[in-house]
Write a protein that holds these residues in place. Structure first.
Motif, PDB file in Angstrom:
ATOM      1  N   LEU B  78      37.148 126.506  99.682  1.00 60.25           N
ATOM      2  CA  LEU B  78      35.789 126.341 100.224  1.00 60.25           C
ATOM      3  C   LEU B  78      35.531 127.328 101.360  1.00 60.25           C
ATOM      4  N   GLY B  79      36.360 128.361 101.457  1.00 60.29           N
ATOM      5  CA  GLY B  79      36.160 129.379 102.477  1.00 60.29           C
ATOM      6  C   GLY B  79      36.814 129.018 103.802  1.00 60.29           C
ATOM      7  N   THR B  80      36.617 129.901 104.781  1.00 63.51           N
ATOM      8  CA  THR B  80      37.161 129.654 106.116  1.00 63.51           C
ATOM      9  C   THR B  80      36.035 129.729 107.128  1.00 63.51           C
ATOM     10  N   ASP B  81      36.300 129.164 108.318  1.00 67.40           N
ATOM     11  CA  ASP B  81      35.231 129.147 109.318  1.00 67.40           C
ATOM     12  C   ASP B  81      35.338 130.329 110.276  1.00 67.40           C
ATOM     13  N   ALA B  82      34.561 130.281 111.335  1.00 65.80           N
ATOM     14  CA  ALA B  82      34.420 131.430 112.233  1.00 65.80           C
ATOM     15  C   ALA B  82      35.730 131.829 112.894  1.00 65.80           C
ATOM     16  N   ILE B  83      36.653 130.843 113.033  1.00 62.69           N
ATOM     17  CA  ILE B  83      37.920 131.245 113.632  1.00 62.69           C
ATOM     18  C   ILE B  83      39.059 131.136 112.616  1.00 62.69           C
ATOM     19  N   GLY B  84      38.710 131.306 111.354  1.00 56.39           N
ATOM     20  CA  GLY B  84      39.720 131.460 110.317  1.00 56.39           C
ATOM     21  C   GLY B  84      40.475 130.199 109.922  1.00 56.39           C
ATOM     22  N   ARG B  85      39.799 129.028 110.006  1.00 54.53           N
ATOM     23  CA  ARG B  85      40.474 127.806 109.559  1.00 54.53           C
ATOM     24  C   ARG B  85      39.948 127.409 108.180  1.00 54.53           C
ATOM     25  N   ASP B  86      40.831 126.815 107.362  1.00 53.44           N
ATOM     26  CA  ASP B  86      40.474 126.458 105.987  1.00 53.44           C
ATOM     27  C   ASP B  86      39.522 125.258 105.981  1.00 53.44           C
ATOM     28  N   ILE B  87      38.353 125.426 105.370  1.00 54.88           N
ATOM     29  CA  ILE B  87      37.335 124.378 105.410  1.00 54.88           C
ATOM     30  C   ILE B  87      37.735 123.163 104.565  1.00 54.88           C
ATOM     31  N   LEU B  88      38.325 123.411 103.384  1.00 56.98           N
ATOM     32  CA  LEU B  88      38.723 122.290 102.531  1.00 56.98           C
ATOM     33  C   LEU B  88      39.712 121.390 103.268  1.00 56.98           C
ATOM     34  N   SER B  89      40.706 122.005 103.903  1.00 56.82           N
ATOM     35  CA  SER B  89      41.688 121.205 104.624  1.00 56.82           C
ATOM     36  C   SER B  89      41.024 120.421 105.748  1.00 56.82           C
ATOM     37  N   ARG B  90      40.099 121.088 106.428  1.00 59.84           N
ATOM     38  CA  ARG B  90      39.414 120.402 107.517  1.00 59.84           C
ATOM     39  C   ARG B  90      38.577 119.233 107.003  1.00 59.84           C
ATOM     40  N   LEU B  91      37.943 119.460 105.842  1.00 52.62           N
ATOM     41  CA  LEU B  91      37.156 118.367 105.250  1.00 52.62           C
ATOM     42  C   LEU B  91      38.053 117.186 104.904  1.00 52.62           C
ATOM     43  N   LEU B  92      39.211 117.479 104.285  1.00 46.09           N
ATOM     44  CA  LEU B  92      40.112 116.405 103.854  1.00 46.09           C
ATOM     45  C   LEU B  92      40.631 115.623 105.058  1.00 46.09           C
ATOM     46  N   TYR B  93      41.027 116.342 106.101  1.00 48.65           N
ATOM     47  CA  TYR B  93      41.457 115.646 107.320  1.00 48.65           C
ATOM     48  C   TYR B  93      40.298 114.852 107.921  1.00 48.65           C
ATOM     49  N   GLY B  94      39.120 115.480 107.852  1.00 47.54           N
ATOM     50  CA  GLY B  94      37.941 114.863 108.466  1.00 47.54           C
ATOM     51  C   GLY B  94      37.537 113.550 107.817  1.00 47.54           C
ATOM     52  N   THR B  95      37.836 113.399 106.502  1.00 50.49           N
ATOM     53  CA  THR B  95      37.511 112.140 105.827  1.00 50.49           C
ATOM     54  C   THR B  95      38.099 110.968 106.591  1.00 50.49           C
ATOM     55  N   ARG B  96      39.359 111.110 106.961  1.00 46.77           N
ATOM     56  CA  ARG B  96      40.033 110.038 107.668  1.00 46.77           C
ATOM     57  C   ARG B  96      39.372 109.805 109.034  1.00 46.77           C
ATOM     58  N   VAL B  97      39.100 110.906 109.729  1.00 44.16           N
ATOM     59  CA  VAL B  97      38.486 110.773 111.060  1.00 44.16           C
ATOM     60  C   VAL B  97      37.166 110.036 110.963  1.00 44.16           C
ATOM     61  N   GLN B 242      35.972 115.874 119.730  1.00 46.56           N
ATOM     62  CA  GLN B 242      35.969 117.179 120.384  1.00 46.56           C
ATOM     63  C   GLN B 242      36.798 118.167 119.566  1.00 46.56           C
ATOM     64  N   PRO B 243      36.394 119.427 119.551  1.00 49.42           N
ATOM     65  CA  PRO B 243      37.189 120.432 118.856  1.00 49.42           C
ATOM     66  C   PRO B 243      38.607 120.443 119.436  1.00 49.42           C
ATOM     67  N   PRO B 244      39.611 120.711 118.669  1.00 52.41           N
ATOM     68  CA  PRO B 244      39.564 121.166 117.280  1.00 52.41           C
ATOM     69  C   PRO B 244      39.629 120.033 116.255  1.00 52.41           C
ATOM     70  N   THR B 245      39.364 118.788 116.646  1.00 52.59           N
ATOM     71  CA  THR B 245      39.417 117.698 115.662  1.00 52.59           C
ATOM     72  C   THR B 245      38.502 118.024 114.480  1.00 52.59           C
ATOM     73  N   PRO B 246      39.013 117.927 113.256  1.00 49.53           N
ATOM     74  CA  PRO B 246      38.167 118.251 112.110  1.00 49.53           C
ATOM     75  C   PRO B 246      37.234 117.090 111.764  1.00 49.53           C
ATOM     76  N   GLU B 247      36.153 116.947 112.522  1.00 46.47           N
ATOM     77  CA  GLU B 247      35.191 115.893 112.211  1.00 46.47           C
ATOM     78  C   GLU B 247      33.987 116.547 111.561  1.00 46.47           C
ATOM     79  N   TRP B 248      33.389 115.858 110.571  1.00 40.85           N
ATOM     80  CA  TRP B 248      32.346 116.489 109.758  1.00 40.85           C
ATOM     81  C   TRP B 248      31.141 116.927 110.579  1.00 40.85           C
ATOM     82  N   GLY B 249      30.705 116.060 111.477  1.00 38.69           N
ATOM     83  CA  GLY B 249      29.538 116.399 112.290  1.00 38.69           C
ATOM     84  C   GLY B 249      29.823 117.587 113.187  1.00 38.69           C
ATOM     85  N   THR B 250      31.032 117.603 113.741  1.00 36.91           N
ATOM     86  CA  THR B 250      31.431 118.738 114.588  1.00 36.91           C
ATOM     87  C   THR B 250      31.474 120.019 113.762  1.00 36.91           C
ATOM     88  N   MET B 251      31.989 119.917 112.537  1.00 37.79           N
ATOM     89  CA  MET B 251      32.055 121.079 111.648  1.00 37.79           C
ATOM     90  C   MET B 251      30.656 121.599 111.330  1.00 37.79           C
TER      91      MET B 251
END
Lengths: 322, 295
Positions: B78-97, B242-251
């Motif tokens: 799903l691409g990477t964000d502005a500082i080069g983090r994997d979006i899919l991984s962040r989304l998956l972690y974010g589900t739990r958050v 707060q960043p860097p927590t992968p939360e959907w709204g923050t993303m």
């Protein structure tokens, strides 16, 4: 002379209605100065048409509704000023059977939990509970196998048996039965009435039996009180009342009971008009606008309940000096 | 033949015995299309929330220096964000958050709201009036504003956002519960309990609450949906996780500045929020149809 178990003196209940900001508060006199005595072991029937305050009277005695005025003397003590803890003890000896068996059993609980409730509420030790429940189930004619079921799995008559069992769990002295059979089929009614009579003998119970059905009351009661608009207008032994009612209202009420013999000629007394609103009752005798024997005095002065021919009647027709 | 018949009767008898209320609900859900699919989807989302960290292809906080703002590719689905983090991984972690925050907030609303609603209905009179007027005042403020005020007082963090959302939805919840409890309070079995002499708490716990359980389930489900939205909203305006927590709204917030150059930054968290909230509301709606066919 038997001792009175329950004595009700001048019991009154007023419900406030129309309590608005600027409105004059009006009130409904649901129960208006009722005096009753229930002796141990007897069945006192209370009859009257809908809205005459008979159910309110029953609930007031149990203090499910707080009476406005009067005394409720139960086992020699006035329970009306009782605090919560004392009242709790009183409830152990005074239980109620309700009208609608479909509404009074919690649909989410098993019969066992329903019957356990009174035992928990009154701190009966756990070891005794099972035996008590099984005994009571047997008393009311149900099997202990049915304990795990829910209320909706039973018929109306069976549910009423469960309701009776619940009231009997603590082995009370007095049972206030508020129209216990009026929600049931006629064939089931007689079963429940016979059950109530059997239980009365076995457990030496005293009943205050509220009903609008005269034939039911005739079957079960020893004495009958006839109520009209919150007042007792005639209180007599069952035989006397059904043989010869004195109060005009009682006469009309009894004339409305259907008889099984079609050839028997009877005079039906049809009352004029409707039951007056209890928030604005007629002056004098409350029955006078519908009474065929109405005299001048009836319109101005309310008759007192007094003894006539061995019973109590509230009517000017029978006043000795009148 | 008789053997078969016997087997059938035995089985149907066994079924009858087993007709306990909890299995009944599951059966009813499976009978209805809408309820079935929303339930299965919800189950899937919960599973992702649980196993998300294990199936994520990358570390959600690790920066890949060779891949800033890269579009969807084989390595980064799903691409990477502005500082080069994997979006899919962040989304998956974010589900739990997100799910944890929403469920915790709703649990808080459920406990406190039920307590307030039921006691208020049961006690009635002046107390009921007082409590309900206070709730009305709180309800007059939009929930998110109330939540904002609470977070502002407590300081921005994931836990505080959770507490704020929980508190903010109490008024609405307790008013709904009160309404349901009022009808049960008038029922014959509550009066019977009072005539028996059961204590008020006993009546509330054993008579009132079990009989409004279906209402509670439906409302809680609905409120979880609202709580997910609110969590994301607070995250979006920087008062939630707060960043860097992968939360959907923050993303979503991090991606909004690059919408022209990198659409995938904000789109995927947005889709995730939409899908989850949609599923929860569908489930709530389906549950209400099951419990209350009249409405």
């Amino acid at each position: 002379m038997k001792t009175p178990l329950l004595e009700v003196r001048n019991l009154q209940k007023r419900f406030l209605t129309g309590k608005g900001w600027l409105q004059q508060p009006t009130c409904v006199h649901a129960v208006n100065g009722v005096n009753l005595t229930v002796t141990e072991g007897e069945t006192l029937g209370i009859v009257g048409e809908s809205g005459c305050g008979k159910s309110t009277l029953g609930r007031c005695i149990l203090r499910l509704i707080e009476p406005t005025e009067g005394e409720i003397v139960f086992q020699g003590r006035d329970i009306r000023p009782f605090k919560k803890a004392d009242m709790h003890q009183v409830r152990r000896n005074m239980q109620m059977v309700f009208q609608n068996p479909f509404d009074t059993l919690n649909p989410k609980l098993t019969i066992k939990s329903i019957l356990t409730e009174p035992l928990i509420a009154h701190g009966i030790p756990k070891e005794l509970r099972q035996a008590l429940i099984e005994d009571t189930m047997e008393l009311v004619g149900l099997s202990k196998k049915q304990l795990a079921r829910y209320a909706h799995e039973f018929s109306g008559g069976q549910r009423q048996r469960i309701g009776i069992a619940r009231a009997l769990m603590l082995r009370p002295k007095l049972i206030i039965a508020d129209e216990p059979v009026s929600a049931l089929d006629v064939s089931i009614q007689s079963q429940i009435l016979n059950l109530l009579q059997d239980l009365q003998e076995q457990l030496s119970l005293t009943y205050l039996f509220i009903s609008h059905d005269l034939s039911v009351v005739e079957h079960i009661a020893d004495r009958v009180a006839v109520m009209y608009l919150g007042e007792v207008i005639e209180l007599a032994n069952k035989e006397d009342l059904f043989a010869k009612p004195l109060h005009p209202y009682a006469q009309s009420l009894l004339s409305a009971v259907p008889v099984s013999d079609p050839d028997e000629k009877r005079e039906r007394i049809l009352l004029k008009g409707d039951l007056p609103s209890p928030s604005n009752p007629p002056s004098g005798c409350k029955f006078h606008p519908r009474c065929w024997a109405c005299m001048d005095i009836c319109k101005t002065t309310a008759p007192a309940l007094q003894e006539v021919e061995g019973r109590l009647v509230a009517c000017h027709l029978y006043e000795r000096n009148g | 033949m008789s053997e078969i018949n016997k087997a059938v009767t035995v089985r149907s008898m066994w079924r009858k015995e087993r007709q306990l209320p909890r299995f009944e609900l599951l059966g009813k859900i499976m009978q209805r299309k809408k309820a079935k699919y929303s339930f299965l989807m919800m189950l899937g989302i919960i599973v992702i929330g649980i196993i998300g960290p294990w199936i994520a292809p990358h570390d959600p906080t690790k920066t890949y220096y060779e891949a800033f703002m890269q579009g969807p590719s084989k390595q980064f689905w799903l691409g990477t964000d502005a500082i080069g983090r994997d979006i899919l991984s962040r989304l998956l972690y974010g589900t739990r958050v997100t799910l944890t925050a929403a469920v915790m907030a709703s649990a808080m609303t459920f406990v406190v709201g039920t307590l307030i609603g039921v006691t208020s209905a049961y006690i009635g009179g002046f107390f009921d009036n007082l409590i309900m007027r206070i709730m009305d005042v709180l309800l007059a403020l939009p929930g998110i504003v109330l939540a904002l005020a609470i977070v502002a007082a407590l300081g921005p963090s994931q836990e505080n956002a959770m507490i704020a959302i929980g508190i903010a939805s109490i008024p609405g919840f307790s008013i709904l519960v009160r309404g349901a409890a009022l009808s049960i309070k008038e029922s014959g079995y509550v009066e019977a309990s009072r005539s028996i002499g059961s204590s008020n708490w006993w009546i509330i716990i054993n008579q009132l609450i079990p009989n409004i359980a279906n209402v509670l389930i439906v409302y809680t489900t609905m409120f979880i949906g609202g709580a997910i939205l609110s969590t994301s909203a607070l995250g979006f305006i920087g008062l939630g996780a707060q960043p860097p927590t992968p939360e959907w709204g923050t993303m979503l917030n991090e991606g909004k500045d690059y919408l022209r150059e990198a659409w995938w930054l904000a789109t995927f968290p947005g889709i995730a929020i939409t899908v989850v909230v949609f599923t929860v509301y569908m489930l709530g709606d389906a549950l209400r149809d099951i419990f209350d066919p009249k409405a």
